[in-house]
Design a protein around this motif. Sequence first.
Motif, PDB file in Angstrom:
ATOM      1  N   ASN A  46      -4.274  -0.984  12.734  1.00  0.00           N
ATOM      2  CA  ASN A  46      -4.673  -1.870  11.644  1.00  0.00           C
ATOM      3  C   ASN A  46      -4.958  -3.276  12.180  1.00  0.00           C
ATOM      4  O   ASN A  46      -4.054  -4.098  12.314  1.00  0.00           O
ATOM      5  N   LYS A  89      -1.757   1.526  10.546  1.00  0.00           N
ATOM      6  CA  LYS A  89      -2.314   1.611   9.187  1.00  0.00           C
ATOM      7  C   LYS A  89      -1.415   2.541   8.391  1.00  0.00           C
ATOM      8  O   LYS A  89      -1.028   3.603   8.866  1.00  0.00           O
ATOM      9  N   ARG A  90      -1.073   2.153   7.184  1.00  0.00           N
ATOM     10  CA  ARG A  90      -0.120   2.940   6.416  1.00  0.00           C
ATOM     11  C   ARG A  90      -0.466   2.970   4.938  1.00  0.00           C
ATOM     12  O   ARG A  90      -1.170   2.080   4.482  1.00  0.00           O
ATOM     13  N   THR A 138       0.836  -1.204   0.000  1.00  0.00           N
ATOM     14  CA  THR A 138       0.000   0.000   0.000  1.00  0.00           C
ATOM     15  C   THR A 138       0.868   1.250   0.000  1.00  0.00           C
ATOM     16  O   THR A 138       0.573   2.224  -0.705  1.00  0.00           O
ATOM     17  N   SER A 151      -3.752   5.269   4.613  1.00  0.00           N
ATOM     18  CA  SER A 151      -3.922   4.183   3.660  1.00  0.00           C
ATOM     19  C   SER A 151      -3.776   4.757   2.242  1.00  0.00           C
ATOM     20  O   SER A 151      -3.162   5.808   2.065  1.00  0.00           O
TER      21      SER A 151
END
Length: 115
Positions: free
Chosen positions: A55, A90-91, A11, A104
Amino acid sequence: MIVYGIPNCNTVKKARVWLDENGFSPEFHDFKKKGITAEKLSEWCEVFGWEVVLNKKGTTWKKLSPEVQQNVIDQKTAVEVLLQNNSAIKRPVVEVDGRAVLISFSEEQYSAALK
Protein backbone atom coordinates in the motif's frame (compact mmCIF):
# COMPACT_ATOMS: atom_id res chain seq x y z
CA MET A 1 -13.00 -17.60 5.84
CA ILE A 2 -10.19 -15.55 7.33
CA VAL A 3 -9.94 -11.76 7.28
CA TYR A 4 -6.38 -10.47 7.64
CA GLY A 5 -5.81 -6.92 8.81
CA ILE A 6 -5.50 -4.68 11.81
CA PRO A 7 -8.56 -3.92 13.95
CA ASN A 8 -8.30 -0.11 14.03
CA CYS A 9 -8.14 0.24 10.22
CA ASN A 10 -11.33 1.88 8.88
CA THR A 11 -11.32 -0.24 5.71
CA VAL A 12 -11.02 -3.41 7.79
CA LYS A 13 -13.88 -2.23 10.02
CA LYS A 14 -16.12 -1.61 6.98
CA ALA A 15 -15.32 -5.03 5.54
CA ARG A 16 -15.98 -6.81 8.83
CA VAL A 17 -19.33 -5.02 9.29
CA TRP A 18 -20.36 -5.93 5.72
CA LEU A 19 -19.36 -9.56 6.26
CA ASP A 20 -21.29 -9.76 9.55
CA GLU A 21 -24.37 -8.09 8.04
CA ASN A 22 -24.30 -10.57 5.16
CA GLY A 23 -24.17 -13.68 7.29
CA PHE A 24 -20.45 -14.43 7.29
CA SER A 25 -18.56 -15.20 10.48
CA PRO A 26 -14.92 -15.00 9.47
CA GLU A 27 -11.95 -15.65 11.68
CA PHE A 28 -9.95 -12.45 12.16
CA HIS A 29 -6.15 -12.52 11.89
CA ASP A 30 -4.61 -9.38 13.37
CA PHE A 31 -1.22 -9.33 11.70
CA LYS A 32 0.01 -6.68 14.14
CA LYS A 33 -0.36 -9.22 16.96
CA LYS A 34 -0.08 -12.56 15.16
CA GLY A 35 2.38 -11.51 12.47
CA ILE A 36 2.48 -12.58 8.85
CA THR A 37 4.82 -14.89 6.99
CA ALA A 38 6.84 -14.33 3.85
CA GLU A 39 5.02 -17.34 2.37
CA LYS A 40 1.60 -15.79 2.98
CA LEU A 41 2.69 -12.44 1.55
CA SER A 42 4.11 -14.20 -1.51
CA GLU A 43 0.81 -16.06 -2.01
CA TRP A 44 -1.07 -12.78 -1.94
CA CYS A 45 1.40 -11.19 -4.35
CA GLU A 46 0.84 -14.09 -6.76
CA VAL A 47 -2.93 -13.47 -6.66
CA PHE A 48 -3.10 -9.66 -6.59
CA GLY A 49 0.37 -8.52 -7.69
CA TRP A 50 2.96 -7.09 -5.31
CA GLU A 51 2.11 -3.55 -6.40
CA VAL A 52 -1.41 -4.03 -5.00
CA VAL A 53 -0.38 -5.81 -1.78
CA LEU A 54 2.09 -3.02 -0.99
CA ASN A 55 0.00 0.00 0.00
CA LYS A 56 1.96 2.98 -1.30
CA LYS A 57 -0.86 5.39 -0.43
CA GLY A 58 -0.64 4.73 3.30
CA THR A 59 1.20 6.56 6.04
CA THR A 60 3.56 3.66 6.74
CA TRP A 61 4.92 3.68 3.19
CA LYS A 62 5.23 7.45 3.14
CA LYS A 63 7.25 7.39 6.38
CA LEU A 64 9.82 4.96 4.98
CA SER A 65 13.10 6.47 3.86
CA PRO A 66 13.52 7.26 0.15
CA GLU A 67 16.29 4.64 0.06
CA VAL A 68 13.97 1.91 1.32
CA GLN A 69 11.22 2.98 -1.08
CA GLN A 70 13.58 3.04 -4.08
CA ASN A 71 14.83 -0.47 -3.27
CA VAL A 72 11.34 -1.96 -3.66
CA ILE A 73 11.50 -3.06 -7.28
CA ASP A 74 9.89 -6.51 -7.36
CA GLN A 75 7.93 -9.05 -5.33
CA LYS A 76 10.97 -10.22 -3.35
CA THR A 77 11.93 -6.73 -2.19
CA ALA A 78 8.28 -5.82 -1.52
CA VAL A 79 7.82 -8.88 0.71
CA GLU A 80 11.01 -8.01 2.61
CA VAL A 81 9.72 -4.49 3.32
CA LEU A 82 6.24 -5.76 4.24
CA LEU A 83 7.66 -8.23 6.74
CA GLN A 84 9.39 -5.33 8.51
CA ASN A 85 6.48 -2.88 8.06
CA ASN A 86 3.26 -4.90 8.08
CA SER A 87 1.12 -1.76 8.33
CA ALA A 88 2.07 -1.18 4.68
CA ILE A 89 0.05 -4.24 3.62
CA LYS A 90 -3.12 -3.30 1.75
CA ARG A 91 -5.98 -4.48 3.92
CA PRO A 92 -8.05 -6.37 4.56
CA VAL A 93 -7.17 -9.53 2.70
CA VAL A 94 -9.97 -12.10 2.69
CA GLU A 95 -9.23 -15.78 2.20
CA VAL A 96 -11.86 -18.39 1.49
CA ASP A 97 -10.87 -22.06 1.73
CA GLY A 98 -7.22 -21.06 2.03
CA ARG A 99 -7.21 -18.90 -1.11
CA ALA A 100 -6.94 -15.12 -1.18
CA VAL A 101 -10.02 -13.81 -2.99
CA LEU A 102 -10.36 -10.15 -1.99
CA ILE A 103 -8.10 -7.28 -1.02
CA SER A 104 -9.25 -3.91 0.38
CA PHE A 105 -13.02 -3.31 0.55
CA SER A 106 -15.64 -2.59 -2.04
CA GLU A 107 -19.25 -3.60 -1.41
CA GLU A 108 -19.66 -4.44 -5.11
CA GLN A 109 -16.58 -6.68 -5.18
CA TYR A 110 -17.55 -8.45 -1.96
CA SER A 111 -21.09 -9.05 -3.23
CA ALA A 112 -19.82 -10.42 -6.54
CA ALA A 113 -17.18 -12.66 -4.98
CA LEU A 114 -19.06 -13.97 -1.96
CA LYS A 115 -22.75 -14.19 -2.83
